[in-house]
Design an enzyme around this catalytic site. Structure first.
Site, mmCIF file in Angstrom:
data_model
loop_
_atom_site.group_PDB
_atom_site.id
_atom_site.type_symbol
_atom_site.label_atom_id
_atom_site.label_comp_id
_atom_site.label_asym_id
_atom_site.label_seq_id
_atom_site.Cartn_x
_atom_site.Cartn_y
_atom_site.Cartn_z
ATOM 1 C CB SER A 134 -0.926 -0.007 1.214
ATOM 2 O OG SER A 134 -0.299 0.626 2.302
ATOM 3 C CE LYS A 135 2.165 7.638 -2.478
ATOM 4 N NZ LYS A 135 3.493 7.858 -3.029
ATOM 5 N NE ARG A 136 -3.874 4.582 3.721
ATOM 6 C CZ ARG A 136 -4.826 3.698 3.966
ATOM 7 N NH1 ARG A 136 -4.945 3.166 5.151
ATOM 8 N NH2 ARG A 136 -5.665 3.339 3.017
#
Ligand code: GLU
Length: 474
Positions: free
Chosen positions: A253-255
């Site tokens: 995930s980008k997060r």
């Protein structure tokens, strides 16, 4: 046979993560491997999450990845508009149709009431499900509330008995008991549809034959099938794709700082390589082939070979594939790839074109992404001389001086600074000093570059430059 039509349906939230792009690619391959159409639909009904410029990112990404859009917001087509916010009236009309048929209902429950229900569910440690309160409203009560302008949503009326099944082309038969399905919201109080509603309406109206998407939708698909049934529509085929996970099992995930497509692109990964890599993230060919052009993918892709176990995102494999594509680049294209990285980091103004071309020709086979060039060629720019301990130890050996002395003499005799002349100097040093192999090359390499490893010795010396090399040999 019906024309195959797939759609890529991103929400414009700002970036294209690897999972999104893989969905797009598989949509594309499912369509193109069967001479079908690939449609872009922008799912922007969650306006809170929308990011300006995001649609452009989607377009730019598909373009550099060589995925041609047959129908979409900019391309047009017979099934438009292709942006959901421009289709709001349509969703309203279809939601009303379901209400009229008794398959959906108005719900006026306030946020406070729902919050209380959620808290109660929390206390009882059960998953929250709307309790169907508004299903009991009489026609008069509903009309009264509508007249008074009370805010409402429209909910799907789920059957309370039986189960709903479908055959996913990757995961096989999926069955969900209807009593576990919530009377989900179809139309929100702001008049916008939920994803759950809009995806069905649009897939039907756009005559999508194969829905390809992440497997987070695997278990909600029965809800969508009940909508198709309520309308009396034929449902599409479903192809749910396995999660992409990291080593250790976490979803990317980008997060968590995992790269998006643009991150990789900006690091100098080639779109063809990324596409090649993503194709293998959940699919494999019948043979062991690993390198595929888009055309080859279209030719070989087969839904039956999509794997349903999680696909592990492995940057080393991507590096390997990217290195392969970098090696295949023409000299000009390689230069185009790495020059921006070099220019950003180093002053190239004093370097000749010849020098630069020589540098690039050496490193084309040594890097696995464009940005790596900066670190690799550092020794030719920063003039630092930092032999490590091992190198220093090596230079203390007896007999090393003989190599260095002979080489110094040879270098000073060179009339023109060319790779050939430097090669000759090394050969002559061998004769003169009587040293060979490691006792010949290593002292020269360490003395001139400070390093124990590197590309071809004569080329390295050439690139270091006459002045610097002579200075270091002193
Ligand atoms: N807008 C949804 C998403 O970005 C699309 C899912 C689908 O392909 O149906 O997750």
């Amino acid at each position: 046979m019906k024309e195959v039509r797939t759609r890529f349906a991103p929400s414009p939230t700002g970036f294209m993560h690897i999972g999104n792009l893989r969905s797009a690619l598989y949509e594309y391959l499912v369509a193109k491997s069967q001479n079908g159409k690939f449609i872009l639909r922008i799912e922007d009904t969650d306006q809170k999450r929308e990011v300006e410029g995001a649609v452009q990112v989607i377009y730019d990404t598909l373009k550099v990845c060589n995925m041609h859009i047959d129908e979409g917001p900019q391309e047009g087509g017979n099934f438009g508009p292709y942006t959901q916010s421009e289709r709001v009236d349509l969703y309203k009309k279809y939601a009303q149709e379901l209400v009229d048929k008794g398959e959906a209902y108005y719900c006026f429950c306030t946020e406070e009431r729902l919050e209380k229900l959620r808290e109660e569910a929390d206390i009882r440690k059960v998953a929250f499900m709307y309790d169907g309160h508004c299903l009991k409203l009489s026609k008069e009560e509903i009309e009264e509330k509508l007249k008074n302008g009370e805010p409402y949503v429209i909910r799907q009326k789920m059957p309370k008995e039986g189960s709903t099944s479908y055959e996913d082309l990757v995961y096989g038969k999926i069955t969900v008991e209807n009593k576990l399905l919530e009377d989900q919201i179809l139309l929100k109080s702001d008049g916008y549809p939920t994803y759950n509603f809009a995806n069905v309406i649009d897939d039907h109206l756009m005559e999508i034959t194969h829905v390809v998407r992440g497997n987070e939708y695997l278990s909600s698909t029965p809800k969508y099938l009940l909508l198709y049934k309520a309308f009396g529509w034929e449902s599409p085929e479903y192809i749910h794709l396995p999660h992409i996970i990291k080593e250790g099992g976490k979803k990317i995930s980008k997060r968590d700082g995992d790269s998006t497509f643009m991150d990789l692109y900006n690091l100098g990964y080639l779109p063809e390589a990324i596409i090649n890599y993503l194709a293998l993230l959940g699919w494999s060919p019948a043979d062991n082939q690993e390198i595929f052009s888009m055309d080859e993918l279209i030719e070989k892709f087969d839904v039956k070979r999509i794997n349903n176990s999680p696909a592990v995102y492995d940057i080393k494999k991507l590096d390997w594939i990217n290195a392969h594509y970098i090696k295949e680049l023409s000299k000009e294209d390689f230069k185009k790839l790495v020059l921006p990285f070099l220019e950003k980091e180093y002053d190239l103004s004093t370097k000749s074109t010849e020098w630069l071309d020589e540098l690039l020709s050496i490193y084309q086979n040594h890097i696995s992404n464009g940005s790596e060039i900066v670190e690799e060629v550092k020794l030719f720019f920063n003039n630092e001389y930092n032999p490590n301990e091992e190198a220093q130890e090596f230079m203390k050996q007896d007999g090393i001086d003989k190599t260095i002395d002979a080489f110094r003499e040879e270098i000073n005799n060179i009339t023109e600074w060319t790779i050939d002349n430097i090669s000759n100097a090394i050969n002559n040093t061998k004769e003169k000093s009587g040293n060979k192999g490691k006792m010949l090359f290593m002292p020269i390499r360490i003395k001139t570059s400070g390093q124990m490893h590197g590309p071809e010795l004569a080329n390295t010396i050439y690139l270091l430059g006459e002045e610097l090399v002579k200075e270091r040999l002193k």
